[in-house]
Design an enzyme around this catalytic site. Structure first.
Site, mmCIF file in Angstrom:
data_model
loop_
_atom_site.group_PDB
_atom_site.id
_atom_site.type_symbol
_atom_site.label_atom_id
_atom_site.label_comp_id
_atom_site.label_asym_id
_atom_site.label_seq_id
_atom_site.Cartn_x
_atom_site.Cartn_y
_atom_site.Cartn_z
ATOM 1 N N GLU A 253 0.919 -1.222 0.022
ATOM 2 C CA GLU A 253 -0.149 0.105 0.018
ATOM 3 C C GLU A 253 0.830 1.138 0.091
ATOM 4 O O GLU A 253 0.621 2.102 -0.513
ATOM 5 C CB GLU A 253 -0.944 0.076 1.247
ATOM 6 C CG GLU A 253 -1.985 -1.170 1.103
ATOM 7 C CD GLU A 253 -3.037 -0.827 0.284
ATOM 8 O OE1 GLU A 253 -3.308 0.015 -0.324
ATOM 9 O OE2 GLU A 253 -3.946 -1.939 0.227
ATOM 10 N N ARG A 257 0.705 3.721 -3.170
ATOM 11 C CA ARG A 257 0.113 5.142 -2.870
ATOM 12 C C ARG A 257 1.006 6.337 -2.514
ATOM 13 O O ARG A 257 1.065 7.380 -3.429
ATOM 14 C CB ARG A 257 -0.929 4.937 -1.396
ATOM 15 C CG ARG A 257 -1.994 4.010 -1.784
ATOM 16 C CD ARG A 257 -2.959 4.122 -0.475
ATOM 17 N NE ARG A 257 -3.716 3.012 -0.361
ATOM 18 C CZ ARG A 257 -5.017 2.903 -0.030
ATOM 19 N NH1 ARG A 257 -5.737 3.871 0.403
ATOM 20 N NH2 ARG A 257 -5.738 1.809 -0.059
ATOM 21 N N ASP A 386 -4.783 -9.605 -8.352
ATOM 22 C CA ASP A 386 -5.075 -8.648 -9.247
ATOM 23 C C ASP A 386 -3.853 -7.975 -9.868
ATOM 24 O O ASP A 386 -3.493 -8.171 -11.145
ATOM 25 C CB ASP A 386 -6.160 -7.705 -8.818
ATOM 26 C CG ASP A 386 -5.875 -7.104 -7.391
ATOM 27 O OD1 ASP A 386 -4.844 -7.376 -6.977
ATOM 28 O OD2 ASP A 386 -6.571 -6.493 -6.924
ATOM 29 N N GLU A 520 -12.544 0.519 -9.842
ATOM 30 C CA GLU A 520 -12.141 -0.540 -10.866
ATOM 31 C C GLU A 520 -12.890 -0.571 -12.133
ATOM 32 O O GLU A 520 -12.639 -0.516 -13.183
ATOM 33 C CB GLU A 520 -12.172 -1.917 -10.345
ATOM 34 C CG GLU A 520 -10.874 -2.062 -9.315
ATOM 35 C CD GLU A 520 -10.934 -1.530 -7.923
ATOM 36 O OE1 GLU A 520 -12.378 -1.428 -7.462
ATOM 37 O OE2 GLU A 520 -10.048 -1.395 -7.258
HETATM 38 C C1 DMJ Z 1 -6.457 0.360 -4.819
HETATM 39 O O1 DMJ Z 1 -5.707 0.845 -3.555
HETATM 40 C C2 DMJ Z 1 -5.578 -0.050 -5.826
HETATM 41 O O2 DMJ Z 1 -6.416 -0.047 -6.863
HETATM 42 C C3 DMJ Z 1 -5.074 -1.300 -5.273
HETATM 43 O O3 DMJ Z 1 -4.657 -2.236 -6.584
HETATM 44 C C4 DMJ Z 1 -6.395 -2.087 -5.308
HETATM 45 N N1 DMJ Z 1 -7.737 -1.746 -5.157
HETATM 46 C C5 DMJ Z 1 -7.643 -0.395 -4.365
HETATM 47 C C6 DMJ Z 1 -9.041 0.543 -4.653
HETATM 48 O O4 DMJ Z 1 -10.294 -0.371 -4.693
#
Ligand code: DMJ
Length: 629
Positions: A253, A257, A386, A520
């Site tokens: 994260e 971010r 993902d 998404e």
């Molecule tokens: C985001 O922080 C990023 O897209 C991450 O890859 C997974 N999903 C969250 C938002 O839904």
């Protein structure tokens, strides 16, 4: 009864000629002598030290007394200059009196000053201290200059159609509302509670106040032309963002971010501070890679560098989508710093994965960083898996399509996913299920909806001329995800939806009915719009924007909702930082012209932070071997 005399002081009663003492007499004499010596020593050590007491009485304890130095060599000087001594004490008393009076005077003057004057004075003093500190600490070493990659299409993008422009303006207004609310009620906290109107944070940021929403929102502000707000965020980062805190954060994260956000802000604005902060933070993440296999821990303490994994993860494993979503940012870090460590860490992960057996060609979501063995055989394109697939494709795109190893790994992975996980429902909706120990669960998460955009983005360059097929697959996923929105009361999508027992794209369990401002589905609409210009994607994006504005907007910002099937939903009271980083950015881009952030020049990380394509044909990354490209 006569008592024998203690001392032979008198000769009476003793024979006159006796010269020697008896043994008992000798003993008594010795006792007396030793008592006398003890008394003398006692006097020497325990009698009060006059000069010390004098100093104490004057309240000068601890101060260097001019005469004190003289007495240290022995008592010889005591009393020789008692007159001078008295004068010195007198002058010290005067000095103390004068000091007290001056302090009293200053205090009186301060009391006469207004609050504003006092605040200004405090600020000037603070600035002086800061200046002095800066002079003493030259700060981090400047980074080596590297050629700035081509930075194109970072502003404007105004659409020619007035109705589209109106929609775009509305999205910008929503961003203003989200930002201003955070600015007012949550400034410096990681996120905002828009109903309670106060700061919020979750365990992914540990026990920290790192201003996640500021860092995550910066590039969106920049792209939208909200430059005052951008400057405000920059100032906070310059003055407050400090990574030396005792907080256990999620490596993934913080990478997507913070490092992603700071790097994007750097490339867009050219402001060095963002690059420096990104590098400072990256150094704090490196200890997470100190595991027997080099697969990083999920969490690391920014101060101590101690890492560990989530307690809920299968068999102490690290998570595929976490350790597999570092590549883009780490390649840029090596590019910008000349430090090969970042590049080597992510290439090591890639190589280790390439050597492992994969059940049915699929990558399980869990890998133990101590043993290097897979945990539970669970594969998903939604949560836990993902962005691992996303970063394989984007590593190739970001390398100006030279990283063919990444492309091949992506193609192979997607082929296995299509074979085992992608199905059509009875109602004709294409969905991506989850593979659990040889069994396909016919459930798709909101998170997996990003894959529509990924398939479209990867269409060009796919093997066996399957570009059309992947663009079509992207369109089908976009359609399914739109259905998951359209079949709710609020026209917002649930967290997960099923394709089972007559159910089509709807959530069943109560704890899967929430919408937490996720991006998404809108992300996929944007990619599909860019590649097809089919107006339905703008239409679907607008439906989602209106629903968010209608059901998630409150006076203190935007909140997630707990049940998208209820006409009277309750709020979760969280304005997620990704709402500003991703959801609103993708919406804004959807209603902008294609020359804003063109996809030939920019690759968006998984948190929608754009990083420029590196033309690696002309650059050799430190630590890379030419054969790898
Ligand atoms: C985001 O922080 C990023 O897209 C991450 O890859 C997974 N999903 C969250 C938002 O839904």
């Amino acid at each position: 009864m006569t008592t024998p005399a203690l001392l032979p002081l008198s000769a009476a009663g003793y024979p006159p000629c006796r010269r020697t003492l008896r043994l008992s007499e000798k003993f008594i004499l010795l006792l007396i002598l030793s008592a006398f010596i003890t008394l003398c020593f006692g006097a020497f050590f325990f009698l009060p030290d006059n000069s010390k007491h004098k100093r104490f009485d004057l309240g000068l304890e601890g101060r260097a007394h001019p005469s004190h130095r003289h007495t240290q060599g022995g008592e010889a000087c005591l009393g020789t200059d008692s007159h001078q001594h008295r004068e010195e004490e007198e002058s010290l008393r005067d000095k103390i009196r004068a000091d007290h009076e001056r302090a009293l005077q200053e205090a009186k003057e301060k009391l006469r000053k207004s609050r504003e004057e006092l605040q200004a004075e405090i600020q000037t003093e603070k600035n002086k201290v800061m200046e002095d500190l800066k002079k003493k600490d030259p700060g981090p070493k400047p980074l080596p200059p590297v050629p700035m990659p081509k930075v194109v299409g970072v502003s404007d993008g105004e659409p020619p159609e007035p109705d589209v422009k109106e929609k775009r303006d509305k999205i910008r207004e929503m961003m203003k509302h989200a930002w201003d609310s955070y600015r007012q009620y949550g400034w410096g906290h990681n996120e905002l509670k828009p109903l309670a109107k106060k700061g919020h944070s979750t365990n992914i940021f540990g026990n920290s106040q790192l201003g996640a929403s500021i860092v995550d929102a910066l590039d969106t502000l920049y792209i939208m032309g909200l430059h005052e707000e951008f400057k405000d965020g920059q100032e906070w980062i310059e003055q407050n963002l400090d990574f030396g805190v005792n907080a256990e954060v999620s490596v993934f994260e913080v990478n997507i971010r913070f490092i992603g956000g700071l790097l994007a802000a750097y490339y867009l604005s050219g402001q060095e501070v963002f690059k420096l902060k990104a590098v400072q933070l990256a150094e704090k993440l490196l200890p997470a890679f100190n595991t027997p296999t080099g697969i990083p821990w999920a969490m690391v303490n920014l101060k101590s560098g101690v890492g560990r994994n989530w307690g809920w993860a299968s068999a102490g494993s690290s998570i595929l989508a976490e350790f597999g979503t570092l590549h883009m940012e780490f390649v840029h870090l090596t590019y910008l710093t000349g430090n090969p460590a970042y590049y080597q860490k992510v290439m090591h992960i890639r190589k280790l994965l390439a050597k492992m057996d994969r059940p049915n060609g699929l990558y399980p979501n869990y890998l133990n960083p101590r043993t290097g063995r897979w945990g539970q055989h669970h594969t998903s394109v939604g949560g836990l898996g993902d962005s691992f697939y996303e970063y394989l494709l984007k590593a190739w795109l970001m390398s100006d399509k030279t990283d063919s190893e990444a492309r091949k790994t992506y193609d192979d992975a997607i082929e296995a996913i299509e074979r085992h996980l992608i199905r059509k429902s009875n109602g004709g909706l294409t969905f991506i299920g989850e593979w659990k120990n040889g069994h396909l669960e016919r459930k798709m998460g909101h998170l997996a909806c990003f894959a529509g955009g990924m398939f479209a983005l990867g269409a060009d360059g796919s093997p066996d001329d399957k570009a059309g097929h992947y663009l079509q697959l992207g369109a089908e996923i976009a359609h399914t995800c739109h259905e998951s929105y359209d079949r709710t009361v609020l026209k917002l999508g649930p967290e997960a939806f099923k394709f089972d027992s007559g159910l089509e794209a709807v959530a069943v369990r109560q704890n899967e009915k929430y919408y937490i401002l996720r991006p998404e589905v809108i992300e996929t609409y944007w990619y599909m719009w860019r590649f097809t210009h089919d107006p339905k994607y703008r239409q679907w994006g607008w439906e989602a924007a209106q629903a968010i504005d209608k059901y998630c907007r409150v006076s203190g910002g935007f909140s997630g909702v707990k049940d998208v099937y209820s006409s009277n939903p309750t709020y979760d009271d969280v304005q997620q930082s990704f709402f500003l980083a991703e959801t609103l950015k993708y919406l804004y881009l959807l209603f902008s012209s294609d020359d804003l952030m063109p996809l030939e020049s920019w690759v968006f990380n998984t948190e929608a932070h754009p990083l420029p394509v590196l033309h690696l044909g002309n650059i050799t990354l430190p630590g890379s071997e030419p054969a790898q490209r």
